[in-house]
Design a protein around this motif. Structure first.
Motif, PDB file in Angstrom:
ATOM      1  N   LYS A  81       0.824  -1.198   0.000  1.00  0.00           N
ATOM      2  CA  LYS A  81       0.000   0.000   0.000  1.00  0.00           C
ATOM      3  C   LYS A  81       0.860   1.251   0.000  1.00  0.00           C
ATOM      4  N   ASN A  82       0.385   2.298  -0.669  1.00  0.00           N
ATOM      5  CA  ASN A  82       1.122   3.562  -0.659  1.00  0.00           C
ATOM      6  C   ASN A  82       1.160   4.131   0.752  1.00  0.00           C
ATOM      7  N   GLU A  83       2.168   4.972   1.015  1.00  0.00           N
ATOM      8  CA  GLU A  83       2.381   5.434   2.387  1.00  0.00           C
ATOM      9  C   GLU A  83       1.332   6.437   2.862  1.00  0.00           C
ATOM     10  N   ILE A  84       0.646   7.076   1.939  1.00  0.00           N
ATOM     11  CA  ILE A  84      -0.371   8.044   2.374  1.00  0.00           C
ATOM     12  C   ILE A  84      -1.523   7.303   3.038  1.00  0.00           C
ATOM     13  N   THR A  85      -2.007   6.278   2.353  1.00  0.00           N
ATOM     14  CA  THR A  85      -3.101   5.487   2.920  1.00  0.00           C
ATOM     15  C   THR A  85      -2.653   4.816   4.222  1.00  0.00           C
ATOM     16  N   VAL A  89      -4.437   5.362   7.847  1.00  0.00           N
ATOM     17  CA  VAL A  89      -5.029   4.239   8.567  1.00  0.00           C
ATOM     18  C   VAL A  89      -4.475   4.182   9.995  1.00  0.00           C
ATOM     19  N   LEU A 255      -3.414  -2.875   7.660  1.00  0.00           N
ATOM     20  CA  LEU A 255      -3.928  -3.228   6.329  1.00  0.00           C
ATOM     21  C   LEU A 255      -3.694  -4.705   6.019  1.00  0.00           C
ATOM     22  N   GLU A 258      -6.412  -6.592   7.622  1.00  0.00           N
ATOM     23  CA  GLU A 258      -7.651  -6.471   6.825  1.00  0.00           C
ATOM     24  C   GLU A 258      -7.589  -7.374   5.602  1.00  0.00           C
TER      25      GLU A 258
ATOM     26  N   ASN B 301       3.468   7.223  -8.733  1.00  0.00           N
ATOM     27  CA  ASN B 301       2.666   6.047  -8.391  1.00  0.00           C
ATOM     28  C   ASN B 301       2.027   6.180  -7.015  1.00  0.00           C
ATOM     29  N   THR B 302       2.826   6.631  -6.046  1.00  0.00           N
ATOM     30  CA  THR B 302       2.319   6.773  -4.684  1.00  0.00           C
ATOM     31  C   THR B 302       1.128   7.723  -4.651  1.00  0.00           C
ATOM     32  N   GLU B 305      -1.937   6.222  -6.517  1.00  0.00           N
ATOM     33  CA  GLU B 305      -2.588   5.151  -5.755  1.00  0.00           C
ATOM     34  C   GLU B 305      -3.338   5.710  -4.551  1.00  0.00           C
ATOM     35  N   ALA B 306      -2.713   6.663  -3.861  1.00  0.00           N
ATOM     36  CA  ALA B 306      -3.367   7.235  -2.684  1.00  0.00           C
ATOM     37  C   ALA B 306      -4.639   7.977  -3.099  1.00  0.00           C
ATOM     38  N   ASP B 309      -7.258   5.415  -3.713  1.00  0.00           N
ATOM     39  CA  ASP B 309      -7.817   4.931  -2.439  1.00  0.00           C
ATOM     40  C   ASP B 309      -8.830   5.924  -1.886  1.00  0.00           C
ATOM     41  N   ARG B 313     -12.723   5.088  -1.289  1.00  0.00           N
ATOM     42  CA  ARG B 313     -13.333   5.129   0.035  1.00  0.00           C
ATOM     43  C   ARG B 313     -14.529   6.066   0.049  1.00  0.00           C
TER      44      ARG B 313
END
Lengths: 324, 316
Positions: A81-85, A89, A255, A258, B301-302, B305-306, B309, B313
């Motif tokens: 998963k990307n670091e922002i998500t 979380v 994550l 999950e 990419n980061t 992708e974020a 997401d 959501r």
């Protein structure tokens, strides 16, 4: 009881963190990546293994950070998963009513805005890494201070000087100039902290609705000088969570938990990995004018993964080989 | 046969069907440079002043590529392509910058296109170029008409929410149930696969349906852009803002992505206006992406992708 492992491979630090079913942190490790992500992951696993309760098994693994793909190939991850998500979380798990997350890492800085635990807006610094952790590191090194001493000195400032924070090259010349004029070290360092915060709020935080509770995390949150500067600029309390420097790994672990609900068993290759030798090599593919840099991962001399080719020619070739 | 080189860069993405058909109808052989690749970028960076933005540097790389392969290189000086609207100042200076920076260039065909002046003016320019290939004004006029008709077919494809096949971009999402996201940015960035780091393909892989400014008719754009209190005289900014105003009112649009080049003058204004405007619109998040000479795709990419997401959501 099952355990979940989160691995965050960042530019500056590699973090590993293990949680149990109830999201309690069992163990966490913060290591410097030092430009060698493979070695630091291995080192992290080596340090982690003896510290874990022997009866428990790792039921799921999540990776995040700029080296998340590399880490995923290496350990066998269930979620990448990307670091922002991941950060969002983790923040929502630590402080459920959090509405703003300020995160400053080694080369990235980001802001995440949440409503009821869901990300509604975020921003990251653009191509420029001015005002991130790496810059503070460099400046501390230039003054011959450890980053801890550097942070403490900021709090002793009486009259912070004004430093240009727009660009770290300019900031450095500004700091040298101020130091030669005779300003005290604490005043200069505190000035730098303020400049960094000013730059962050004008750049990453531009146009964002920063409402309390505000969480400050990432490696730079270890620096109380920056925390104080944020509180002053935002005029509100800024919370540094307990696991501030491993929040990405915490998010990845959550994550992973999950993800494992949806899939039957983990892809984790196990701690035997620490006895293996990892090496990577790369080559330029001249198959087309794109000249992709293809990277190959070897575990104990066996080619295990390839990536970096835009057309997947090399990646697919390896997968077919493995499948046969 | 006379060979005319056309750099696959900057205004190419907007006008190539017109240019190609025009020159071919006049009996010339058209040679396009290759799609942008690391060598072209490197060549460009070496040959241009370092203050130029990345797309301009890349343009120079494309000219370098064509230099020894053709008799002429077509590098129009686009001052204004619509009345009282202007292109970026760097576009204006391109033929001069080329001559000053690259030695041993073949002849440049560099007509100044300034449509702020009257319509008749354009024919003068067409003739100025056409007569290099034919002394018959009728033949030149016919070639021009044929080119215009190709251009209109090209534009029609866009209006059907398709990316023309000539651009060779894989953009169709895998599943029919997809998120619709507006991608904003100069054509020469977002449709240049290498420069945009394959952004459109990456979006398609995430099952995002991409819509862009080019997919709106000029009529809608002009109408929407008028709602801005001040007349927007940068041609690109007007198109972008017009489409932001339009798309932000469409319910099926999940969000916006703006990709711009580091150091782009007009974009620095446009991006701020868009940011400010979308802040006031509910449920239309914006992702800002900046490109420069670095080739690491991790950052893009980061963020993508974020952003995905975040959109997922929201949709729930």
């Amino acid at each position: 009881m099952s355990l979940y492992l989160g691995i965050d491979v960042g530019s500056v630090s590699t973090n590993l963190l293990v949680i149990d079913e109830e999201h309690n942190v069992i163990e966490s490790i913060y290591l410097r990546t030092q430009g060698r992500p493979l070695e630091s992951i291995k080192k992290g696993l080596m340090m982690l293994y003896p510290r874990l309760p022997k009866k428990e098994k790792i039921a799921g693994v999540g990776t995040t950070g700029s080296g998340r793909q590399l880490a995923a190939f290496l350990v066998g991850a269930d979620v990448v998963k990307n670091e922002i998500t991941a950060h969002a979380v983790a923040a929502a798990q630590q402080v459920p009513d959090v509405r703003s997350v300020l995160e400053i890492g080694g080369q990235d800085s980001k802001i995440i805005i949440l409503e009821n635990g869901v990300v509604t807006d975020f921003a990251m610094n653009t191509v420029c890494a001015a005002g991130t952790g790496s810059f503070l590191d460099q400046q501390a090194a230039r003054m011959g201070l450890s980053i801890q001493e550097f942070a403490q000195l900021a709090l002793q400032a009486k009259n912070p000087v004004r430093i240009a924070g727009r660009c770290s090259v300019f900031a450095e010349s500004d700091m040298i100039h101020k130091q030669q004029l005779g300003h005290s070290l604490p005043d200069i360092i505190a000035g730098l902290c303020q400049a960094l915060v000013r730059n962050y709020l004008n750049n990453v935080g531009k146009g964002k609705n920063i409402k309390p509770p505000v969480l400050f995390q990432g490696g730079v949150a270890a620096n109380p000088g920056i925390k104080v500067a944020f509180e002053k600029a935002l005029n509100t309390e800024v919370i540094v969570p307990r696991y501030f420097n491993v929040m990405g790994a915490l998010g990845a672990a959550i994550l992973a938990k999950e993800a494992i609900v949806k899939q039957e068993r983990t892809n984790f290759k196990g701690f035997n990995l620490i006895e293996s030798q990892f090496t990577t090599s790369s080559f330029d593919c001249h198959g087309c004018p794109n000249i992709c840099e293809v990277i190959e991962l070897y575990i104990d001399g066996n080619l295990t993964a390839r990536w970096g080719d835009k057309c997947n020619k090399w990646t697919d070739a390896l997968q077919t080989k493995v499948a046969n | 046969m006379i060979r005319v080189g056309i750099p696959r860069s900057l205004a190419y993405f907007k006008y190539f069907p017109l240019w190609q058909t025009f020159f071919e109808s006049l009996g010339a052989k058209v040679v396009f440079s290759l799609p942008t690749n690391p060598l072209i970028v490197e060549q460009g960076i070496k040959s241009v002043v370092d203050e130029a933005c990345l797309p301009v540097k890349v343009y120079f790389g494309h000219v370098q590529y064509l230099k020894d392969k053709v008799d002429y290189i077509f590098v129009p000086r686009l001052v204004s392509v619509e009345r009282k609207e202007f292109t970026c100042p760097k576009f204006l200076g391109i033929p001069d910058m080329l001559k000053a920076s690259i030695p041993d260039l073949p002849n440049l065909i560099a007509p100044t296109i300034d449509l702020t002046k009257q319509d008749k003016y354009l024919w003068k320019k067409v003739w100025e170029v056409g007569r290099l290939f034919s002394s018959n004004p009728l033949k030149v006029s016919l070639a021009w008409q044929k080119g215009l008709s190709e251009l209109s077919t090209y534009k029609q494809t866009w209006l059907e929410e398709e990316i023309p096949a000539q651009l060779n971009i894989y953009y169709k999402p895998t599943y029919s149930q997809s998120l619709k996201v507006v991608l904003l940015g100069h054509e020469y960035i977002i449709y240049d696969q290498y420069l945009s780091m394959y952004l459109i393909e990456k979006m398609a892989k995430l099952n995002i349906k991409v819509v862009t400014t080019e997919m709106l008719s000029p009529w809608i754009i002009n109408k929407e852009a008028k709602s801005y209190p001040k007349r927007i005289f940068w041609e690109f900014s007007k198109n972008t803002l017009g489409s932001v105003f339009y798309y932000s009112k469409q319910e099926e649009i999940a969000g916006f992505i703006l990709m711009s080049s580091f150091g782009c003058g007009p974009d620095s204004m446009t991006a701020s206006i868009i940011q400010h405007y979308l802040k006031g619109v509910k449920d239309k998040p914006l992702l800002n992406l900046t490109i420069d000479e670095h080739t690491g795709e991790a950052g893009i990419n980061t963020r993508l992708e974020a952003f995905y997401d975040l959109l997922m959501r929201r949709v729930g």
